[in-house]
Scaffold this motif. Structure first.
Motif, PDB file in Angstrom:
ATOM      1  N   THR A 162      43.361  36.718   5.992  1.00 18.29           N
ATOM      2  CA  THR A 162      42.036  37.346   6.000  1.00 18.29           C
ATOM      3  C   THR A 162      41.164  36.882   4.834  1.00 18.29           C
ATOM      4  N   GLN A 163      41.744  36.161   3.899  1.00 20.10           N
ATOM      5  CA  GLN A 163      40.958  35.626   2.792  1.00 20.10           C
ATOM      6  C   GLN A 163      40.021  34.515   3.256  1.00 20.10           C
ATOM      7  N   SER A 164      40.414  33.817   4.322  1.00 22.61           N
ATOM      8  CA  SER A 164      39.617  32.669   4.774  1.00 22.61           C
ATOM      9  C   SER A 164      39.510  32.597   6.292  1.00 22.61           C
ATOM     10  N   CYS A 165      39.281  33.738   6.917  1.00 18.37           N
ATOM     11  CA  CYS A 165      39.178  33.773   8.378  1.00 18.37           C
ATOM     12  C   CYS A 165      37.733  33.561   8.837  1.00 18.37           C
ATOM     13  N   THR A 166      37.584  33.285  10.117  1.00 20.74           N
ATOM     14  CA  THR A 166      36.261  33.116  10.722  1.00 20.74           C
ATOM     15  C   THR A 166      35.996  34.287  11.654  1.00 20.74           C
ATOM     16  N   PHE A 167      34.841  34.912  11.521  1.00 16.84           N
ATOM     17  CA  PHE A 167      34.502  36.069  12.343  1.00 16.84           C
ATOM     18  C   PHE A 167      33.818  35.646  13.652  1.00 16.84           C
ATOM     19  N   HIS A 168      34.195  36.319  14.727  1.00 15.83           N
ATOM     20  CA  HIS A 168      33.525  36.146  16.018  1.00 15.83           C
ATOM     21  C   HIS A 168      33.143  37.546  16.512  1.00 15.83           C
ATOM     22  N   THR A 169      31.862  37.805  16.581  1.00 11.37           N
ATOM     23  CA  THR A 169      31.397  39.149  16.949  1.00 11.37           C
ATOM     24  C   THR A 169      30.411  39.102  18.114  1.00 11.37           C
ATOM     25  N   LYS A 170      30.399  40.192  18.849  1.00 13.64           N
ATOM     26  CA  LYS A 170      29.421  40.388  19.914  1.00 13.64           C
ATOM     27  C   LYS A 170      28.906  41.820  19.832  1.00 13.64           C
ATOM     28  N   PRO A 171      27.687  42.056  20.309  1.00 16.36           N
ATOM     29  CA  PRO A 171      27.090  43.392  20.219  1.00 16.36           C
ATOM     30  C   PRO A 171      27.902  44.444  20.968  1.00 16.36           C
ATOM     31  N   CYS A 172      27.773  45.651  20.501  1.00 16.04           N
ATOM     32  CA  CYS A 172      28.426  46.799  21.132  1.00 16.04           C
ATOM     33  C   CYS A 172      28.031  46.931  22.597  1.00 16.04           C
ATOM     34  N   ILE A 173      29.012  47.216  23.444  1.00 19.35           N
ATOM     35  CA  ILE A 173      28.736  47.569  24.838  1.00 19.35           C
ATOM     36  C   ILE A 173      28.557  49.088  24.863  1.00 19.35           C
ATOM     37  N   LYS A 174      27.328  49.544  24.917  1.00 15.67           N
ATOM     38  CA  LYS A 174      27.077  50.984  24.795  1.00 15.67           C
ATOM     39  C   LYS A 174      27.710  51.788  25.922  1.00 15.67           C
ATOM     40  N   LEU A 175      27.892  51.159  27.076  1.00 15.43           N
ATOM     41  CA  LEU A 175      28.550  51.835  28.192  1.00 15.43           C
ATOM     42  C   LEU A 175      29.962  52.265  27.815  1.00 15.43           C
ATOM     43  N   ALA A 176      30.603  51.495  26.932  1.00 18.50           N
ATOM     44  CA  ALA A 176      31.981  51.799  26.538  1.00 18.50           C
ATOM     45  C   ALA A 176      32.083  53.168  25.875  1.00 18.50           C
ATOM     46  N   HIS A 177      31.046  53.571  25.149  1.00 17.73           N
ATOM     47  CA  HIS A 177      31.054  54.900  24.517  1.00 17.73           C
ATOM     48  C   HIS A 177      31.057  55.998  25.578  1.00 17.73           C
ATOM     49  N   LYS A 178      30.337  55.769  26.662  1.00 20.11           N
ATOM     50  CA  LYS A 178      30.299  56.762  27.751  1.00 20.11           C
ATOM     51  C   LYS A 178      31.653  56.824  28.455  1.00 20.11           C
ATOM     52  N   VAL A 179      32.269  55.650  28.637  1.00 18.34           N
ATOM     53  CA  VAL A 179      33.595  55.606  29.259  1.00 18.34           C
ATOM     54  C   VAL A 179      34.605  56.362  28.400  1.00 18.34           C
ATOM     55  N   THR A 180      34.489  56.204  27.081  1.00 18.94           N
ATOM     56  CA  THR A 180      35.381  56.899  26.152  1.00 18.94           C
ATOM     57  C   THR A 180      35.240  58.411  26.269  1.00 18.94           C
ATOM     58  N   LYS A 181      34.003  58.882  26.362  1.00 16.03           N
ATOM     59  CA  LYS A 181      33.760  60.321  26.504  1.00 16.03           C
ATOM     60  C   LYS A 181      34.371  60.847  27.807  1.00 16.03           C
ATOM     61  N   CYS A 182      34.239  60.058  28.883  1.00 13.68           N
ATOM     62  CA  CYS A 182      34.826  60.453  30.167  1.00 13.68           C
ATOM     63  C   CYS A 182      36.346  60.494  30.083  1.00 13.68           C
ATOM     64  N   ALA A 183      36.922  59.497  29.384  1.00 11.27           N
ATOM     65  CA  ALA A 183      38.377  59.452  29.234  1.00 11.27           C
ATOM     66  C   ALA A 183      38.879  60.688  28.495  1.00 11.27           C
ATOM     67  N   LYS A 184      38.153  61.053  27.443  1.00 12.00           N
ATOM     68  CA  LYS A 184      38.536  62.234  26.655  1.00 12.00           C
ATOM     69  C   LYS A 184      38.455  63.497  27.504  1.00 12.00           C
ATOM     70  N   LEU A 185      37.404  63.608  28.309  1.00 10.73           N
ATOM     71  CA  LEU A 185      37.225  64.773  29.169  1.00 10.73           C
ATOM     72  C   LEU A 185      38.325  64.845  30.227  1.00 10.73           C
ATOM     73  N   ILE A 186      38.634  63.710  30.836  1.00  9.55           N
ATOM     74  CA  ILE A 186      39.684  63.663  31.857  1.00  9.55           C
ATOM     75  C   ILE A 186      41.016  64.123  31.268  1.00  9.55           C
ATOM     76  N   LYS A 187      41.327  63.659  30.073  1.00 10.99           N
ATOM     77  CA  LYS A 187      42.593  64.033  29.450  1.00 10.99           C
ATOM     78  C   LYS A 187      42.629  65.521  29.118  1.00 10.99           C
ATOM     79  N   MET A 188      41.499  66.082  28.708  1.00 16.12           N
ATOM     80  CA  MET A 188      41.459  67.519  28.420  1.00 16.12           C
ATOM     81  C   MET A 188      41.656  68.332  29.702  1.00 16.12           C
ATOM     82  N   ILE A 189      41.075  67.868  30.799  1.00 16.46           N
ATOM     83  CA  ILE A 189      41.225  68.566  32.085  1.00 16.46           C
ATOM     84  C   ILE A 189      42.676  68.509  32.544  1.00 16.46           C
TER      85      ILE A 189
END
Length: 239
Positions: free
Chosen positions: A194-221
């Motif tokens: 990690t001292q000399s690594c190369t970063f590869h990034t892409k913007p957040c997929i905002k839909l993924a946050h909604k999927v996460t909320k649904c997953a949490k709700l499903i598990k609670m149910i």
């Protein structure tokens, strides 16, 4: 070059439904050579996925990690052998990671949308000499300004920068990773690459946050946690 993706979640986290079979397939398709599985407050997902990959000739190297909720926010431990309990102090959690020879990794040190999980900066400051790395970019940052702030915190304390996928869904795997010289199989090797690594990034997929909320709700149910569902809905209404 080796592709290393850190800070990933699977169905063993409360807010993910990601199956190990699908995760393995996506890693192979995206040429992810090594991945750090960091479930919320457990290492079972990482151990199970490591076992899954071992049956497939270890074509994906699995780093056993845990995203631990301390009294002051979340800290990740990598290369763990034993689960670390949630709810401990920041200092004690770091002590336990170090006792196992693990990597002390600070995830998303700034995020206005997830403020409750962000590690208190006082903890980062007082433990900077024990922190091995800190995210300067998190795959779930909904604003570019969060990455700028995260980078400034890393620079302020002279900490090694890494990027974290924070993937909870299949669509997020393979988008945010580091290219390193070799697969790091322990703390010493992780610190080296990690001292000399190369970063590869892409913007957040905002839909993924909604999927996460649904997953949490499903598990609670499924678990019958209807009181918790009521509290969540009530908080939303009051806002």
């Amino acid at each position: 070059m080796i592709r290393l993706e850190t800070h990933c979640h699977t169905k063993y986290s409360k807010d993910s439904l990601l199956l190990h079979s699908l995760l393995y397939m996506k890693c192979r398709l995206c040429h992810i050579d090594a991945i750090a599985i960091c479930e919320h407050n457990n290492i079972q997902g990482a151990l199970k996925f490591k076992e899954y990959c071992s049956k497939r000739n270890n074509k994906v190297f699995v780093i056993v990690g845990e995203e631990i909720m301390t009294k002051s926010g979340e800290i990740i431990g990598l290369y763990l052998n034993e689960e670390i309990s949630a709810g401990l102090s920041c200092d004690e959690t770091i002590d336990r990671i170090i006792e196992q020879g693990g990597v002390v990794y600070v995830p998303h040190p700034y995020d206005e949308k997830r403020a409750k999980t962000v590690l208190n900066e006082d903890c980062i400051s007082s433990n900077s000499y024990r922190v091995d790395c800190i995210e300067c970019y998190n795959g779930r940052n909904v604003e570019d300004s969060y990455s700028v702030k995260q980078t400034s915190i890393a620079d302020k304390y002279g900490l090694v920068k890494v990027i974290g996928s924070d993937a909870h869904t299949l669509m997020e795997i393979g988008r945010n990773y580091m290219e390193v010289d070799f697969i790091p199989k322990d703390r010493s090797e992780f610190k080296s690459v990690t001292q000399s690594c190369t970063f590869h990034t892409k913007p957040c997929i905002k839909l993924a946050h909604k999927v996460t909320k649904c997953a949490k709700l499903i598990k609670m149910i499924v678990k019958g946690n209807f009181n918790e569902i009521y509290r969540v809905i009530n908080r939303k209404i009051k806002k």
